[in-house]
Design an enzyme around this catalytic site. Sequence first.
Site, PDB file in Angstrom:
ATOM      1  N   TYR A 123      47.553  14.552   6.300  1.00 22.75           N
ATOM      2  CA  TYR A 123      46.374  15.199   6.123  1.00 22.75           C
ATOM      3  C   TYR A 123      45.205  14.632   7.062  1.00 22.75           C
ATOM      4  O   TYR A 123      44.205  14.874   7.122  1.00 22.75           O
ATOM      5  CB  TYR A 123      45.798  15.102   4.594  1.00 22.75           C
ATOM      6  CG  TYR A 123      46.548  15.703   3.600  1.00 22.75           C
ATOM      7  CD1 TYR A 123      46.467  17.118   3.332  1.00 22.75           C
ATOM      8  CD2 TYR A 123      47.570  14.987   2.658  1.00 22.75           C
ATOM      9  CE1 TYR A 123      47.236  17.523   2.486  1.00 22.75           C
ATOM     10  CE2 TYR A 123      48.306  15.712   1.671  1.00 22.75           C
ATOM     11  CZ  TYR A 123      48.035  17.111   1.516  1.00 22.75           C
ATOM     12  OH  TYR A 123      48.772  17.787   0.774  1.00 22.75           O
ATOM     13  N   TYR A 503      44.212  22.572  -2.674  1.00 24.89           N
ATOM     14  CA  TYR A 503      43.513  21.512  -3.156  1.00 24.89           C
ATOM     15  C   TYR A 503      43.200  20.300  -2.251  1.00 24.89           C
ATOM     16  O   TYR A 503      42.384  19.502  -2.732  1.00 24.89           O
ATOM     17  CB  TYR A 503      44.457  20.941  -4.509  1.00 24.89           C
ATOM     18  CG  TYR A 503      45.090  19.925  -4.086  1.00 24.89           C
ATOM     19  CD1 TYR A 503      46.527  19.956  -3.388  1.00 24.89           C
ATOM     20  CD2 TYR A 503      44.894  18.487  -4.633  1.00 24.89           C
ATOM     21  CE1 TYR A 503      47.118  18.703  -3.244  1.00 24.89           C
ATOM     22  CE2 TYR A 503      45.478  17.463  -4.354  1.00 24.89           C
ATOM     23  CZ  TYR A 503      46.857  17.583  -3.488  1.00 24.89           C
ATOM     24  OH  TYR A 503      47.807  16.337  -3.198  1.00 24.89           O
ATOM     25  N   ARG A 504      43.516  20.430  -1.126  1.00 24.95           N
ATOM     26  CA  ARG A 504      43.372  19.287  -0.326  1.00 24.95           C
ATOM     27  C   ARG A 504      43.826  20.006   1.260  1.00 24.95           C
ATOM     28  O   ARG A 504      44.596  20.969   1.354  1.00 24.95           O
ATOM     29  CB  ARG A 504      44.482  18.495  -0.474  1.00 24.95           C
ATOM     30  CG  ARG A 504      44.304  16.947   0.126  1.00 24.95           C
ATOM     31  CD  ARG A 504      45.246  16.041  -0.703  1.00 24.95           C
ATOM     32  NE  ARG A 504      45.230  14.718  -0.143  1.00 24.95           N
ATOM     33  CZ  ARG A 504      46.116  13.798  -0.635  1.00 24.95           C
ATOM     34  NH1 ARG A 504      46.967  14.173  -1.562  1.00 24.95           N
ATOM     35  NH2 ARG A 504      46.067  12.556  -0.099  1.00 24.95           N
TER      36      ARG A 504
END
Length: 560
Positions: A123, A503-504
């Site tokens: 991420y 969600y991310r």
Amino acid sequence: MTRGAPVDAKRAQAASATDAGTETEAETEKETEAPRPPGMSAAQLARALAAFETIVGIPYVCRGGAALAAYRDPFAPLSNDAMFAPCAALLPANVDEIRAILRVANAARVPLWTVSTGRNFAYGGAAPRLAGSVVLDLQRLNRILDVDERLAWALVEPGVSYFDLHAHLRERGLALWVDPPASGWGSVIGNTLERGFGYTAYGDHAASQCGMEIVLANGDVVRTGMGALDTGTAWTLYKPGHGPSFDALFTQSNYGIVTKMGLWLMPAPSAYVIGEIQFAREDDLGAIVDTLRGLQLSGTIAQHAVIEGAIRRAAGLAPRARWYDGEGAMPEAAVARLQRELDIGRWNLHYALYGEADVIELQRRTVERAFAAVPGARCAARRYAGNEEPQGGGDRNMAGIPSMSAFRMLDWLDWLGGEGAHVDFSPLCPADGRDALRQYALVKARAAEYGFDYYGGFTAAGRHLHHVFAAIFPRAPHPQAARAGDLLRALMSDARAAGYGVYRSHLLYMDYAAAQYSFNDGALLRLAETVKDALDPQGVLSPGKQGVWPAAWRGQRGYT
Ligand code: ADP
């Protein structure tokens, strides 16, 4: 030049293929390339960095070389990662130093990007969203402040990893388990703030969090909930306290710097069972999800069960090349051969039961009976006493023992002397078989179009599933890295059209992901930015995090 900052060796090692603690030509180049915060002159930056040095000490300001290279994203889904390059990193030792850093940052308008241990790989790692930001690395605040065995909680600082907390519980002989995510080297606070999840009955990390200490952009130190009582006794026991509850405001946000956090720990069970059920066919996924939902909502399975696709199950057992070494996604025939030769399912359900041995034995039978309705389901179970340790990485996570099982995916491909990376596409999925099949078909087809295998699975949490697909690729500058980024964007757009949201998201897609939550012309993001401007008028805290930009840097939104 490297200032000799004692940056965590493991991070530096993971971040750079060439990093052996010495400066290479490439690293020196990275230093000269290090961007400045937008709008800041070299002289202004030099003054700010000198002020930071007087606060934290010269060894704790990284200005370049191998130390600063460790704050770039090793898994960037781009042909090069300059878009997210920091200009420096600071390693404060305590809250007072953080407050002093904020005074300088506000006065000079230096954007700071807070990380706890910076291992948010897939991420963005420790890299900032806004190039030229200064990374505020909290790894030196690494105390486990308190653990209460009776009431089953811990209070930790940002630098405490899952490995650290687990080792501490073991050393003290406490009958408590942590709930590790797939990579145990990251911090408890970073993972919880990102709403990460694990695999025991305490798998929802944000839900198991209770109590925070936060330094706001203006330097004010806030303790949430019952922690606001000076002589409080229940900070880590009851989240809301009195009046509005704020903890959730500081998850996936850029509203403050979290310096302490309480979390609930799982009392060690007297026994546990780890079960695996293999399913032969691709379209069994619908029945698996529907059956599992019933078992979770009834409380029979009380943890985060995992449904792994064949390729994800195979990684770690053997390399991909054993079945397919060509271009593009693995053909169906090769997946079928892999499934047969490794004796695994097309889908593999991994679940755990915790408690008294005779009770969980009954629950195991209930689970196996329920799945017997799916033709060809093959059940196996391993039984453990509470103090026994399983060997395999996935099983260890379910037994509250941190491991690095997520990294096994990088052994799946042969990197021909280079190194592997991955980025994750993580749409939330209703716990409904039809949705799971729909998301799977969508992701598999799009991944194949871009030349990627479906390396994925679902983590089931009752009413919803976390669908996680990993695009695995050779690190930049290999062209496949940029293709992974393009694939992620296409997947997010597909998912949105079908009514699903992530969600991310990776740094590269934070703005895009935020824009997809578009009800009433983006009312949610307007609210987030109104709060941002009120709490952080100079916009110094993690600008752009999750697509939330302060007024000062709003023009930087983009790259979607
Ligand atoms: P990990 O625990 O996996 O090493 P990181 O430290 O990279 O995770 O944190 C993940 C993300 O969470 C960061 O990019 C940052 O946005 C946010 N974050 C981490 N720690 C803090 C903190 N102490 N305060 C505020 N935000 C944080």
